[in-house]
Structure formats: structure tokens, C-alpha cells
Design a protein around this motif. Structure first.
Motif, PDB file in Angstrom:
ATOM      1  N   ASP A 185      39.385  31.352  16.735  1.00 33.15           N
ATOM      2  CA  ASP A 185      38.423  31.911  17.278  1.00 33.15           C
ATOM      3  C   ASP A 185      38.051  30.761  18.395  1.00 33.15           C
ATOM      4  OD1 ASP A 185      38.000  34.542  16.458  1.00 33.15           O
ATOM      5  OD2 ASP A 185      37.201  33.672  14.794  1.00 33.15           O
ATOM      6  N   GLU A 186      37.845  29.509  17.649  1.00 35.34           N
ATOM      7  CA  GLU A 186      37.287  28.450  18.073  1.00 35.34           C
ATOM      8  C   GLU A 186      38.563  27.797  19.234  1.00 35.34           C
ATOM      9  OE1 GLU A 186      36.495  23.702  17.552  1.00 35.34           O
ATOM     10  OE2 GLU A 186      36.418  25.048  15.780  1.00 35.34           O
ATOM     11  N   ALA A 187      39.753  28.025  18.879  1.00 33.88           N
ATOM     12  CA  ALA A 187      41.118  27.712  19.658  1.00 33.88           C
ATOM     13  C   ALA A 187      41.243  28.539  20.922  1.00 33.88           C
ATOM     14  CB  ALA A 187      42.465  27.768  18.830  1.00 33.88           C
ATOM     15  N   MET A 188      40.907  29.645  20.755  1.00 34.05           N
ATOM     16  CA  MET A 188      40.885  30.512  22.096  1.00 34.05           C
ATOM     17  C   MET A 188      39.694  30.317  22.907  1.00 34.05           C
ATOM     18  SD  MET A 188      42.513  32.541  24.091  1.00 34.05           S
ATOM     19  CE  MET A 188      43.713  32.968  23.194  1.00 34.05           C
ATOM     20  N   GLY A 189      38.585  30.077  22.311  1.00 34.75           N
ATOM     21  CA  GLY A 189      37.039  29.753  23.018  1.00 34.75           C
ATOM     22  C   GLY A 189      37.428  28.266  23.732  1.00 34.75           C
ATOM     23  N   ARG A 190      38.075  27.527  23.153  1.00 37.61           N
ATOM     24  CA  ARG A 190      38.409  26.133  23.940  1.00 37.61           C
ATOM     25  C   ARG A 190      39.319  26.221  25.104  1.00 37.61           C
ATOM     26  NH1 ARG A 190      36.051  22.169  21.733  1.00 37.61           N
ATOM     27  NH2 ARG A 190      35.301  22.011  19.669  1.00 37.61           N
ATOM     28  N   GLN A 191      40.335  27.259  24.954  1.00 40.82           N
ATOM     29  CA  GLN A 191      41.198  27.788  26.152  1.00 40.82           C
ATOM     30  C   GLN A 191      40.367  28.291  27.143  1.00 40.82           C
ATOM     31  OE1 GLN A 191      45.011  29.390  25.677  1.00 40.82           O
ATOM     32  NE2 GLN A 191      44.766  29.037  23.223  1.00 40.82           N
ATOM     33  N   MET A 192      39.494  29.100  26.776  1.00 38.33           N
ATOM     34  CA  MET A 192      38.503  29.677  28.048  1.00 38.33           C
ATOM     35  C   MET A 192      37.544  28.603  28.585  1.00 38.33           C
ATOM     36  SD  MET A 192      39.415  32.817  27.965  1.00 38.33           S
ATOM     37  CE  MET A 192      41.052  32.542  27.565  1.00 38.33           C
ATOM     38  N   LEU A 193      37.224  27.801  27.656  1.00 40.25           N
ATOM     39  CA  LEU A 193      36.311  26.875  28.381  1.00 40.25           C
ATOM     40  C   LEU A 193      37.200  25.938  29.277  1.00 40.25           C
ATOM     41  CD1 LEU A 193      34.240  25.232  25.301  1.00 40.25           C
ATOM     42  CD2 LEU A 193      33.246  26.521  27.476  1.00 40.25           C
ATOM     43  N   ALA A 194      38.422  25.698  29.065  1.00 34.82           N
ATOM     44  CA  ALA A 194      39.404  24.947  30.022  1.00 34.82           C
ATOM     45  C   ALA A 194      39.447  25.476  31.302  1.00 34.82           C
ATOM     46  CB  ALA A 194      40.445  24.713  29.311  1.00 34.82           C
ATOM     47  N   LEU A 195      39.213  26.970  31.378  1.00 36.38           N
ATOM     48  CA  LEU A 195      39.447  27.809  32.529  1.00 36.38           C
ATOM     49  C   LEU A 195      38.207  27.628  33.182  1.00 36.38           C
ATOM     50  CD1 LEU A 195      41.643  30.644  31.332  1.00 36.38           C
ATOM     51  CD2 LEU A 195      42.325  28.787  32.795  1.00 36.38           C
ATOM     52  N   ASP A 196      37.052  27.932  32.376  1.00 41.08           N
ATOM     53  CA  ASP A 196      35.832  27.915  33.060  1.00 41.08           C
ATOM     54  C   ASP A 196      34.786  27.383  32.084  1.00 41.08           C
ATOM     55  OD1 ASP A 196      33.137  28.743  34.187  1.00 41.08           O
ATOM     56  OD2 ASP A 196      34.050  30.735  34.817  1.00 41.08           O
ATOM     57  N   PRO A 197      33.992  26.362  32.431  1.00 42.58           N
ATOM     58  CA  PRO A 197      33.321  25.745  31.420  1.00 42.58           C
ATOM     59  C   PRO A 197      31.852  26.393  31.198  1.00 42.58           C
ATOM     60  CG  PRO A 197      33.594  24.324  33.349  1.00 42.58           C
ATOM     61  CD  PRO A 197      34.482  25.418  33.464  1.00 42.58           C
ATOM     62  N   ARG A 198      31.710  27.174  32.016  1.00 40.86           N
ATOM     63  CA  ARG A 198      30.239  28.077  32.154  1.00 40.86           C
ATOM     64  C   ARG A 198      30.342  29.126  30.907  1.00 40.86           C
ATOM     65  NH1 ARG A 198      30.390  30.035  38.040  1.00 40.86           N
ATOM     66  NH2 ARG A 198      32.153  30.478  37.768  1.00 40.86           N
ATOM     67  N   VAL A 199      31.404  29.368  30.362  1.00 43.27           N
ATOM     68  CA  VAL A 199      31.516  30.635  29.272  1.00 43.27           C
ATOM     69  C   VAL A 199      30.496  30.432  28.293  1.00 43.27           C
ATOM     70  CG1 VAL A 199      32.725  31.843  27.538  1.00 43.27           C
ATOM     71  CG2 VAL A 199      33.972  31.178  29.570  1.00 43.27           C
TER      72      VAL A 199
END
Length: 267
Positions: free
Chosen positions: A33-47
Motif C-alpha cells: 500500500d505504501e509503495a503504491m501510495g508513493r507512486q501516486m505521490l510522484a504523480l500528484d503530491p496533493r493526494v
């Protein structure tokens, strides 16, 4: 109040509820979950800000409803408990408020005890069920709520995981059809309207990991409220819905948060 024994928690792929927990700084998530969360952050840090804005919208909308006499709440897609929970917000205003939580994630069931610590005057219960099974939700809710009296149906950050082909509008319609006049629909929903390229990339990454993300436009989101009376200020980016009822979320001032929120009353 629970359903059948929950399935074993699958830690081989990310789960939206656990990713949401990670965004909020919780501990009930796994490395996937953290790994995917970090990928989402890389795309949009406002998540992570969006996750907190959704929670803040829930706090404000439930406060608004409780202040206006709503005493029954059905929260579908509860997620992992993060204080203050919906029942704490409602019962802070109205100690006799009755709340039914509903989720299909086994990890939420594991934490259900935290959701059941309400006031003596009110009631809080947890139901293990999926939004795609509205009949089971309504059957369980009837054991705690009086469906002849107004109910606030809360669907916070949930329907963007249910595409139209899975009957998202029909599911909401079924739930609302069993609630009386004076009931409310409370919703937030992610959108690609403000960040189309980032949203397309995020949707693709999640799909590859087995998570469906059905982002909807403002018009598509508004369809859920077609037969309802929108509470002012209508469909808004969530942090602009009655901001006077809560404190700002740090980071929301940095720009548009890619989502919508609204509250509608059933006539």
C-alpha cells in the motif's frame, strides 16, 4: 453487528482503504500500500491533502446535518477508523444519534471495536457488506435505524471505485429509494477535471495493480443528485463546502484539490 467471517486480508496488492490510511498517517497498511501510495505521490503530491480534505468535508457535513436535526447516519465505505469518526462528530452535536458503519474490507472489521464506542444515549454498529450489495446493507441497517425517519447516507471517497458498468448510479438509487423524504446523500468523489494527465497516469497505475478508479467529471458527479435538492453551495470542490464549520486543512490553500463534494436532500 457483522456478516459472515471475513476473508483473509490480501497483502499481495494495494487496497484503497489501506492506501487512504497511509495518506492520513495511519499504521494499518502494508508495504504494498505504501509503495503504491508513493507512486501516486510522484504523480500528484496533493493526494494526502485530498485524503485529509475528504475527512474534513465529512466532519463539516455531518456537523451541519446534526445541527439541523438529523439523528440517523448510514456510512458506506467506512474505511479504517481515524478519529474523530463519523459517530463521534454526530454524537458531539446530538448524543442520541444512531450510526451504522458499513465496509467490505476485512481490516476494517478487525478495527470495528473502535467504531462502536459511542454514547449511551445513541447507537453505533458495524456491518460487513459491500456497496454492490445494497439489499444486504439495507437489511443490516434496519436492525439499528428506523428507515421511516430521515437518514443521512454517507458515501465519502467511495464511488470513484465503482464504475458505471458496475451500476454505480443504480446502487445509490436503490439505497436512497428505501430512505424517506427528508433523508440526505453526502458524497465526495475524485475527478480528472483539474489534472487530466496526472489522473490518467494514476488510473493506469492503479488498474495495473488491480484497483479500478472511475474518475468522474463535475457533470457526471452531479448526476448522483439529479432527484435531490442540493444544499447550498451545491457541488463544490470539497474544501469550499461550508468552510466556516471547520479548520482549514494544511496544504489546501496551494490550489484546487481534484475532487467534488455535495450534500443533497431527498424531497
Amino acid at each position: 453487528m457483522t456478516g459472515p467471517h471475513p476473508a483473509e486480508i490480501d497483502t499481495s496488492k494495494p487496497h484503497p482503504a489501506r492506501m487512504y490510511d497511509w495518506y492520513l498517517g495511519g499504521k494499518d497498511n502494508y508495504p504494498v500500500d505504501e509503495a503504491m501510495g508513493r507512486q501516486m505521490l510522484a504523480l500528484d503530491p496533493r493526494v494526502p491533502v485530498m485524503a485529509r480534505v475528504n475527512r474534513a468535508f465529512m466532519h463539516r457535513s455531518i456537523t451541519w446535518l446534526a445541527q439541523r436535526g438529523v439523528r440517523q447516519f448510514l456510512d458506506v465505505g467506512t474505511g479504517i477508523p481515524t478519529e474523530p469518526n463519523l459517530h463521534q462528530v454526530a454524537q458531539r452535536v446530538a448524543p442520541d444519534a444512531r450510526v451504522v458503519y458499513c465496509d467490505n474490507d476485512p481490516i476494517v472489521l478487525a478495527h470495528a471495536e473502535a467504531l462502536l464506542r459511542g454514547t449511551d444515549e445513541g447507537a453505533t454498529r458495524y456491518l460487513q457488506a459491500d456497496v454492490r450489495d445494497p439489499e444486504a446493507i439495507l437489511e443490516g441497517a434496519r436492525k439499528v435505524l428506523d428507515l421511516d425517519r430521515p437518514v443521512a447516507l454517507s458515501l465519502i471517497a467511495l464511488l470513484h471505485f465503482v464504475p458505471d458498468e458496475d451500476g454505480a448510479h443504480e446502487l445509490v438509487g436503490k439505497l436512497l429509494s428505501e430512505l424517506p423524504s427528508g433523508s440526505y446523500l453526502v458524497m465526495t468523489h475524485a475527478t480528472a477535471d483539474f489534472t487530466p494527465e496526472e489522473s490518467e497516469a494514476a488510473t493506469a497505475k492503479l488498474r495495473a495493480a488491480g484497483v479500478t478508479l472511475a474518475l468522474r467529471s463535475r457533470a457526471e458527479f452531479s448526476r448522483f443528485f439529479d432527484d435531490l435538492e442540493l444544499v447550498e453551495p451545491g457541488v463544490q470542490v470539497p474544501h469550499l463546502w461550508h468552510p466556516e464549520l471547520g479548520d482549514p486543512v494544511p496544504g489546501q490553500e496551494d490550489g484546487i484539490i481534484p475532487g467534488y463534494g455535495a450534500v443533497g436532500r431527498k424531497p
